[in-house]
Design a protein around this motif. Structure first.
Motif, PDB file in Angstrom:
ATOM      1  N   SER A  17       0.812  -1.226   0.000  1.00 14.13           N
ATOM      2  CA  SER A  17       0.000   0.000   0.000  1.00 14.13           C
ATOM      3  C   SER A  17       0.838   1.265   0.000  1.00 14.13           C
ATOM      4  CB  SER A  17      -0.929   0.002   1.211  1.00 14.13           C
ATOM      5  OG  SER A  17      -0.175  -0.044   2.399  1.00 14.13           O
ATOM      6  N   THR A  18       2.152   1.132  -0.230  1.00 15.19           N
ATOM      7  CA  THR A  18       3.019   2.311  -0.149  1.00 15.19           C
ATOM      8  C   THR A  18       3.202   3.023  -1.480  1.00 15.19           C
ATOM      9  OG1 THR A  18       4.967   0.921  -0.471  1.00 15.19           O
ATOM     10  CG2 THR A  18       4.302   1.390   1.813  1.00 15.19           C
ATOM     11  N   GLY A  19       2.902   2.365  -2.584  1.00 22.17           N
ATOM     12  CA  GLY A  19       3.093   2.999  -3.892  1.00 22.17           C
ATOM     13  C   GLY A  19       2.045   4.069  -4.155  1.00 22.17           C
ATOM     14  N   LEU A  20       2.446   5.032  -4.945  1.00 24.63           N
ATOM     15  CA  LEU A  20       1.553   6.136  -5.286  1.00 24.63           C
ATOM     16  C   LEU A  20       0.304   5.638  -5.993  1.00 24.63           C
ATOM     17  CD1 LEU A  20       0.941   9.164  -5.571  1.00 24.63           C
ATOM     18  CD2 LEU A  20       2.249   9.110  -7.698  1.00 24.63           C
ATOM     19  N   GLU A  21       0.469   4.690  -6.907  1.00 28.78           N
ATOM     20  CA  GLU A  21      -0.666   4.184  -7.669  1.00 28.78           C
ATOM     21  C   GLU A  21      -1.694   3.537  -6.750  1.00 28.78           C
ATOM     22  OE1 GLU A  21       2.495   3.297  -8.238  1.00 28.78           O
ATOM     23  OE2 GLU A  21       2.973   4.302 -10.129  1.00 28.78           O
ATOM     24  N   MET A  22      -1.216   2.744  -5.797  1.00 26.39           N
ATOM     25  CA  MET A  22      -2.149   2.051  -4.885  1.00 26.39           C
ATOM     26  C   MET A  22      -2.854   3.050  -3.971  1.00 26.39           C
ATOM     27  SD  MET A  22      -2.960  -1.089  -4.667  1.00 26.39           S
ATOM     28  CE  MET A  22      -4.670  -0.858  -4.351  1.00 26.39           C
ATOM     29  N   ARG A  23      -2.123   4.043  -3.518  1.00 26.44           N
ATOM     30  CA  ARG A  23      -2.748   5.062  -2.660  1.00 26.44           C
ATOM     31  C   ARG A  23      -3.821   5.819  -3.435  1.00 26.44           C
ATOM     32  NH1 ARG A  23       2.686   6.805  -1.092  1.00 26.44           N
ATOM     33  NH2 ARG A  23       2.147   8.778  -2.068  1.00 26.44           N
ATOM     34  N   ARG A  24      -3.555   6.092  -4.715  1.00 29.57           N
ATOM     35  CA  ARG A  24      -4.556   6.799  -5.533  1.00 29.57           C
ATOM     36  C   ARG A  24      -5.795   5.951  -5.740  1.00 29.57           C
ATOM     37  NH1 ARG A  24      -2.633  10.180 -10.543  1.00 29.57           N
ATOM     38  NH2 ARG A  24      -4.860  10.486 -10.447  1.00 29.57           N
ATOM     39  N   VAL A  25      -5.608   4.656  -6.002  1.00 27.99           N
ATOM     40  CA  VAL A  25      -6.757   3.769  -6.198  1.00 27.99           C
ATOM     41  C   VAL A  25      -7.584   3.703  -4.918  1.00 27.99           C
ATOM     42  CG1 VAL A  25      -7.427   1.363  -6.574  1.00 27.99           C
ATOM     43  CG2 VAL A  25      -5.716   2.418  -8.049  1.00 27.99           C
ATOM     44  N   ARG A  26      -6.930   3.597  -3.771  1.00 32.80           N
ATOM     45  CA  ARG A  26      -7.643   3.547  -2.490  1.00 32.80           C
ATOM     46  C   ARG A  26      -8.386   4.862  -2.261  1.00 32.80           C
ATOM     47  NH1 ARG A  26     -10.334   0.478   0.308  1.00 32.80           N
ATOM     48  NH2 ARG A  26      -8.711  -1.084   0.385  1.00 32.80           N
ATOM     49  N   ALA A  27      -7.734   5.978  -2.519  1.00 29.20           N
ATOM     50  CA  ALA A  27      -8.380   7.288  -2.317  1.00 29.20           C
ATOM     51  C   ALA A  27      -9.578   7.451  -3.249  1.00 29.20           C
ATOM     52  CB  ALA A  27      -7.370   8.412  -2.536  1.00 29.20           C
ATOM     53  N   ASP A  28      -9.434   7.011  -4.489  1.00 28.26           N
ATOM     54  CA  ASP A  28     -10.547   7.118  -5.439  1.00 28.26           C
ATOM     55  C   ASP A  28     -11.725   6.247  -5.004  1.00 28.26           C
ATOM     56  OD1 ASP A  28      -9.089   8.880  -6.952  1.00 28.26           O
ATOM     57  OD2 ASP A  28      -8.507   7.402  -8.474  1.00 28.26           O
ATOM     58  N   ALA A  29     -11.445   5.040  -4.525  1.00 30.66           N
ATOM     59  CA  ALA A  29     -12.515   4.156  -4.055  1.00 30.66           C
ATOM     60  C   ALA A  29     -13.224   4.772  -2.843  1.00 30.66           C
ATOM     61  CB  ALA A  29     -11.951   2.781  -3.710  1.00 30.66           C
ATOM     62  N   ASP A  30     -12.447   5.359  -1.942  1.00 29.67           N
ATOM     63  CA  ASP A  30     -13.049   6.011  -0.775  1.00 29.67           C
ATOM     64  C   ASP A  30     -13.890   7.224  -1.186  1.00 29.67           C
ATOM     65  OD1 ASP A  30     -11.868   4.131   0.854  1.00 29.67           O
ATOM     66  OD2 ASP A  30     -10.178   5.425   1.419  1.00 29.67           O
ATOM     67  N   HIS A  31     -13.388   7.954  -2.185  1.00 32.86           N
ATOM     68  CA  HIS A  31     -14.128   9.126  -2.670  1.00 32.86           C
ATOM     69  C   HIS A  31     -15.468   8.688  -3.272  1.00 32.86           C
ATOM     70  CE1 HIS A  31     -13.872  13.271  -4.773  1.00 32.86           C
ATOM     71  NE2 HIS A  31     -15.113  12.889  -4.678  1.00 32.86           N
ATOM     72  N   LEU A  32     -15.466   7.605  -4.040  1.00 30.39           N
ATOM     73  CA  LEU A  32     -16.711   7.094  -4.606  1.00 30.39           C
ATOM     74  C   LEU A  32     -17.695   6.698  -3.510  1.00 30.39           C
ATOM     75  CD1 LEU A  32     -15.461   4.932  -7.596  1.00 30.39           C
ATOM     76  CD2 LEU A  32     -16.919   6.945  -7.719  1.00 30.39           C
ATOM     77  N   ARG A  33     -17.175   6.076  -2.456  1.00 27.85           N
ATOM     78  CA  ARG A  33     -18.047   5.676  -1.339  1.00 27.85           C
ATOM     79  C   ARG A  33     -18.694   6.899  -0.701  1.00 27.85           C
ATOM     80  NH1 ARG A  33     -18.603   1.170   1.361  1.00 27.85           N
ATOM     81  NH2 ARG A  33     -16.829   0.191   0.375  1.00 27.85           N
ATOM     82  N   GLU A  34     -17.915   7.956  -0.502  1.00 33.48           N
ATOM     83  CA  GLU A  34     -18.460   9.185   0.079  1.00 33.48           C
ATOM     84  C   GLU A  34     -19.495   9.826  -0.849  1.00 33.48           C
ATOM     85  OE1 GLU A  34     -15.110  11.692   0.829  1.00 33.48           O
ATOM     86  OE2 GLU A  34     -14.235  10.313   2.288  1.00 33.48           O
ATOM     87  N   SER A  35     -19.229   9.783  -2.146  1.00 34.97           N
ATOM     88  CA  SER A  35     -20.150  10.389  -3.109  1.00 34.97           C
ATOM     89  C   SER A  35     -21.491   9.657  -3.125  1.00 34.97           C
ATOM     90  CB  SER A  35     -19.532  10.379  -4.508  1.00 34.97           C
ATOM     91  OG  SER A  35     -18.386  11.186  -4.536  1.00 34.97           O
ATOM     92  N   VAL A  36     -21.459   8.343  -3.061  1.00 37.58           N
ATOM     93  CA  VAL A  36     -22.707   7.575  -3.034  1.00 37.58           C
ATOM     94  C   VAL A  36     -23.460   7.848  -1.732  1.00 37.58           C
ATOM     95  CG1 VAL A  36     -23.670   5.235  -2.944  1.00 37.58           C
ATOM     96  CG2 VAL A  36     -21.975   5.821  -4.664  1.00 37.58           C
ATOM     97  N   ALA A  37     -22.736   8.007  -0.632  1.00 35.98           N
ATOM     98  CA  ALA A  37     -23.387   8.340   0.633  1.00 35.98           C
ATOM     99  C   ALA A  37     -24.078   9.701   0.537  1.00 35.98           C
ATOM    100  CB  ALA A  37     -22.362   8.333   1.772  1.00 35.98           C
ATOM    101  N   LEU A  38     -23.441  10.661  -0.120  1.00 32.98           N
ATOM    102  CA  LEU A  38     -24.066  11.977  -0.306  1.00 32.98           C
ATOM    103  C   LEU A  38     -25.301  11.871  -1.197  1.00 32.98           C
ATOM    104  CD1 LEU A  38     -20.928  14.256  -0.781  1.00 32.98           C
ATOM    105  CD2 LEU A  38     -22.514  14.257   1.153  1.00 32.98           C
ATOM    106  N   LEU A  39     -25.225  11.060  -2.246  1.00 35.13           N
ATOM    107  CA  LEU A  39     -26.390  10.847  -3.105  1.00 35.13           C
ATOM    108  C   LEU A  39     -27.539  10.224  -2.330  1.00 35.13           C
ATOM    109  CD1 LEU A  39     -24.960   9.544  -6.494  1.00 35.13           C
ATOM    110  CD2 LEU A  39     -26.276  11.612  -6.105  1.00 35.13           C
TER     111      LEU A  39
END
Length: 96
Positions: A30-52
């Motif tokens: 989980s230390t690579g930039l790519e993996m951190r971005r994928v995790r952040a994007d997945a978390d962002h999607l979860r927050e967006s669906v919660a707002l919807l």
């Protein structure tokens, strides 16, 4: 399908995505930039669906805004008598 059903389906897909991302993190670390971005994007999607989901649960959220009709007829010229022409100065005066 209703909005509630669609949101539930989206939530299930996000849960699957989160599990897949977790497995990738175990395999790739989980230390690579790519993996951190994928995790952040997945978390962002979860927050967006919660707002919807929150917005859809509020009463009146599915109403469309009222449309305002703007007529095609020209405006009354008397509305503009006491105004200056922008960039041209006052009427009857000349530039130096």
């Amino acid at each position: 399908m209703s909005v509630h059903d669609d949101l539930t389906t989206a939530q299930r897909c996000l849960d699957d995505l989160s599990r897949s991302v977790g497995r990738l993190e175990q395999q790739l670390g989980s230390t690579g930039l790519e993996m951190r971005r994928v995790r952040a994007d997945a978390d962002h999607l979860r927050e967006s669906v919660a707002l919807l989901r929150e917005a859809a649960s509020q009463p009146g959220s599915s109403r469309r805004p009222e449309l305002v009709t703007i007529p095609d007829t020209p405006y009354d010229d008397s509305l503009w008598i006491d105004t200056d022409d922008e960039g041209l100065g006052a009427r009857g005066r000349h530039a130096p």
